[in-house]
Design an enzyme around this catalytic site. Structure first.
Site, PDB file in Angstrom:
ATOM      1  N   SER A 197       0.795  -1.231   0.000  1.00 20.28           N
ATOM      2  CA  SER A 197       0.000   0.000   0.000  1.00 20.28           C
ATOM      3  C   SER A 197       0.825   1.278   0.000  1.00 20.28           C
ATOM      4  O   SER A 197       0.305   2.348  -0.289  1.00 20.28           O
ATOM      5  CB  SER A 197      -0.924   0.017   1.210  1.00 20.28           C
ATOM      6  OG  SER A 197      -0.159  -0.058   2.395  1.00 20.28           O
ATOM      7  N   HIS A 247      -5.254  -4.643  -1.189  1.00 18.21           N
ATOM      8  CA  HIS A 247      -5.232  -3.563  -2.175  1.00 18.21           C
ATOM      9  C   HIS A 247      -5.354  -4.068  -3.614  1.00 18.21           C
ATOM     10  O   HIS A 247      -5.476  -3.261  -4.539  1.00 18.21           O
ATOM     11  CB  HIS A 247      -3.952  -2.732  -2.023  1.00 18.21           C
ATOM     12  CG  HIS A 247      -3.920  -1.963  -0.748  1.00 18.21           C
ATOM     13  ND1 HIS A 247      -4.344  -0.656  -0.647  1.00 18.21           N
ATOM     14  CD2 HIS A 247      -3.557  -2.330   0.503  1.00 18.21           C
ATOM     15  CE1 HIS A 247      -4.230  -0.250   0.606  1.00 18.21           C
ATOM     16  NE2 HIS A 247      -3.752  -1.248   1.326  1.00 18.21           N
ATOM     17  N   LYS A 259     -11.769  -1.317   0.771  1.00 18.60           N
ATOM     18  CA  LYS A 259     -11.087  -0.658  -0.347  1.00 18.60           C
ATOM     19  C   LYS A 259     -11.965  -0.787  -1.600  1.00 18.60           C
ATOM     20  O   LYS A 259     -12.918  -0.037  -1.736  1.00 18.60           O
ATOM     21  CB  LYS A 259      -9.682  -1.212  -0.478  1.00 18.60           C
ATOM     22  CG  LYS A 259      -8.961  -1.064   0.895  1.00 18.60           C
ATOM     23  CD  LYS A 259      -7.545  -1.408   0.899  1.00 18.60           C
ATOM     24  CE  LYS A 259      -6.981  -1.595   2.303  1.00 18.60           C
ATOM     25  NZ  LYS A 259      -7.253  -0.540   3.276  1.00 18.60           N
TER      26      LYS A 259
HETATM   27  N1  PMP Z   1      -4.071  -5.675   5.142  1.00 18.19           N
HETATM   28  C1  PMP Z   1      -3.495  -4.723   4.406  1.00 18.19           C
HETATM   29  C2  PMP Z   1      -2.408  -5.095   3.464  1.00 18.19           C
HETATM   30  C3  PMP Z   1      -3.922  -3.397   4.512  1.00 18.19           C
HETATM   31  O1  PMP Z   1      -3.332  -2.440   3.784  1.00 18.19           O
HETATM   32  C4  PMP Z   1      -4.983  -3.080   5.395  1.00 18.19           C
HETATM   33  C5  PMP Z   1      -5.537  -1.685   5.566  1.00 18.19           C
HETATM   34  N2  PMP Z   1      -4.898  -0.656   5.012  1.00 18.19           N
HETATM   35  C6  PMP Z   1      -5.532  -4.103   6.158  1.00 18.19           C
HETATM   36  C7  PMP Z   1      -5.074  -5.399   6.001  1.00 18.19           C
HETATM   37  C8  PMP Z   1      -6.627  -3.829   7.152  1.00 18.19           C
HETATM   38  O2  PMP Z   1      -7.825  -3.680   6.506  1.00 18.19           O
HETATM   39  P1  PMP Z   1      -9.095  -2.989   7.205  1.00 18.19           P
HETATM   40  O3  PMP Z   1      -9.022  -1.553   6.919  1.00 18.19           O
HETATM   41  O4  PMP Z   1     -10.253  -3.662   6.578  1.00 18.19           O
HETATM   42  O5  PMP Z   1      -9.011  -3.282   8.667  1.00 18.19           O
END
Ligand code: PMP
Length: 397
Positions: free
Chosen positions: A185, A213, A244
């Site tokens: 990300s 992502h 997302k």
């Molecule tokens: N895994 C990854 C790779 C993420 O980037 C994120 C959130 N940015 C999450 C898990 C957590 O997801 P959530 O926002 O649904 O808690």
């Protein structure tokens, strides 16, 4: 020694960055008009710092489905599925994700963070070894801590380093859990899944890919990086989030075998938290339909990603390795980054400021992300803002 004393350095740094103007640590969106437009204070901004990759947060069908669920089933479930039972929507959503990914088992969690805790934290206990990419998300690290597994980190996207560390494990490699992400990300780069799968085939182990992502974003059908690289059959567990491309909140795990089902009775982050609200489940089901039936969304997203990446590269900015819906721009020191981020808001563009240690290699970056909902004109406006701010980034005006 007070309970809060250990945070005094952090508090001082945050205060330092809050001297004047909007703060990157708690930006208030005073209005959100659409997937791509909002207002911060008096300033209208193009939203280019979201994870709203397919722009479905205002999708008319998803909103209607959520409204209907609210009216029929109420605002919340008020409890966990184990204690209070599943609603029809929970099981329907699990079946629909399972069908979409062609996998026998899917568990829905209340967030993606909780999905990682619930799966990794339960599977990887004190006797297990987890090999994870250094740049993995905090939820993956926290999950390993929760389970008490031995953590071995390998260099970011370095399959050779993974192999070396697997070889050192000897027999233990066969039961080790390898964890990588689809799209990372911060830099928008992707895992070398083919090489990793090759190592797994030779040395053993289980592979978990967090497609937070990349789900809905990559692959001919939007199933993620595993689909894009043709290695789905070698991925034991796919993790995903609803926050997302699916434009709501929640998470899921999809197992290659139905062995995963036992975790419904063993995974504390699944058992001891409230289940997703009916309206959330309904909008996610609708968004999943959109991913399955509207490939033009993905096409628009990638066109926008290419357009922004090429535009910023032409201006001389230092960017991530290749075009992706996440376009990171390196902007020097923390102070330069903060100045640049605020100046972008003044130019009507909202992005994310990401400071070390949250960034790889200690760089400061402004993280832009594009959406299928951005118009070509909005992408052009973002590029224009970066053009005006070239001197601030040390580039010739
Ligand atoms: N895994 C990854 C790779 C993420 O980037 C994120 C959130 N940015 C999450 C898990 C957590 O997801 P959530 O926002 O649904 O808690």
């Amino acid at each position: 020694m007070g309970l809060y004393d250990k945070f005094s350095r952090l508090a001082a740094e945050r205060t330092h960055f809050q001297d004047a103007g909007p703060s990157p640590f708690g930006t208030r969106m005073d209005a959100v008009y659409s997937p791509t437009e909002g207002r911060i204070g008096d300033q209208d901004v193009i939203l280019a710092g979201t994870n709203n990759y397919l722009g479905l947060t205002f999708d008319a069908q998803a909103i209607e489905a959520a409204q209907q669920a609210l009216a029929v089933e109420g605002t919340g479930t008020t409890g966990s599925r184990m204690a209070n039972g599943s609603y029809g929507g929970h099981t329907a959503l699990e079946s629909e994700i399972a069908a979409f990914l062609d996998r026998p088992s899917v568990m829905v969690f209340s967030t993606g963070y909780v999905a990682n805790l619930g799966i990794i934290g339960s599977l990887a206990g004190p006797r297990e070894v987890v090999l994870l990419d250094t740049d993995c998300h905090a939820s993956i690290y926290d999950a390993c801590t929760l389970g008490g597994a031995q953590i071995i980190r390998f260099h970011h996207n370095d399959a050779k380093d993974l192999e070396r560390r697997m070889l050192r494990l000897g027999e233990r490699a066969k039961d080790a859990l390898i964890i990588v992400e689809g799209i990372y990300s911060m830099l928008g780069d992707t895992a070398p899944l083919k090489e990793i799968v090759d190592i797994k085939r030779r040395l053993g182990g289980y592979l978990l890919v967090d497609e937070a992502h990349s789900f809905g974003v990559m692959g001919p059908n939007g199933r993620g990086l595993s689909e894009a690289l043709g290695v789905e059959a070698d991925v034991d567990i796919i993790l995903g989030t609803f926050s997302k491309s699916l434009a709501a909140i929640g998470g899921f795990a999809a197992g290659r075998s139905s062995d995963m089902e036992v975790l419904r009775y063993a995974s504390r982050p699944y058992i001891f938290t409230a289940s997703p609200s009916p309206s959330v489940v309904a909008s996610v089901r609708s968004a999943l339909q959109a991913i399955a039936t509207r490939p033009e969304l993905r096409e628009r997203l990638w066109n926008n990603a290419d357009r922004l990446y090429d535009g910023l590269a032409r201006l001389g900015y230092s960017l991530g390795p290749h075009a992706s819906p996440v376009v990171p721009v390196m902007v020097g020191t923390k102070e330069q980054g903060l100045r640049f981020w605020r100046a972008l808001i003044d130019q009507g563009v909202y992005v994310n400021l990401v400071l070390p240690p949250a960034t790889p290699a200690g760089v400061t970056l402004v993280r832009c992300s594009v959406s299928a909902a951005h118009t070509p004109e909005q992408i052009e406006q973002i590029i224009q803002a970066f053009l005006v701010l070239r001197p601030l980034a040390g580039l010739a005006g």
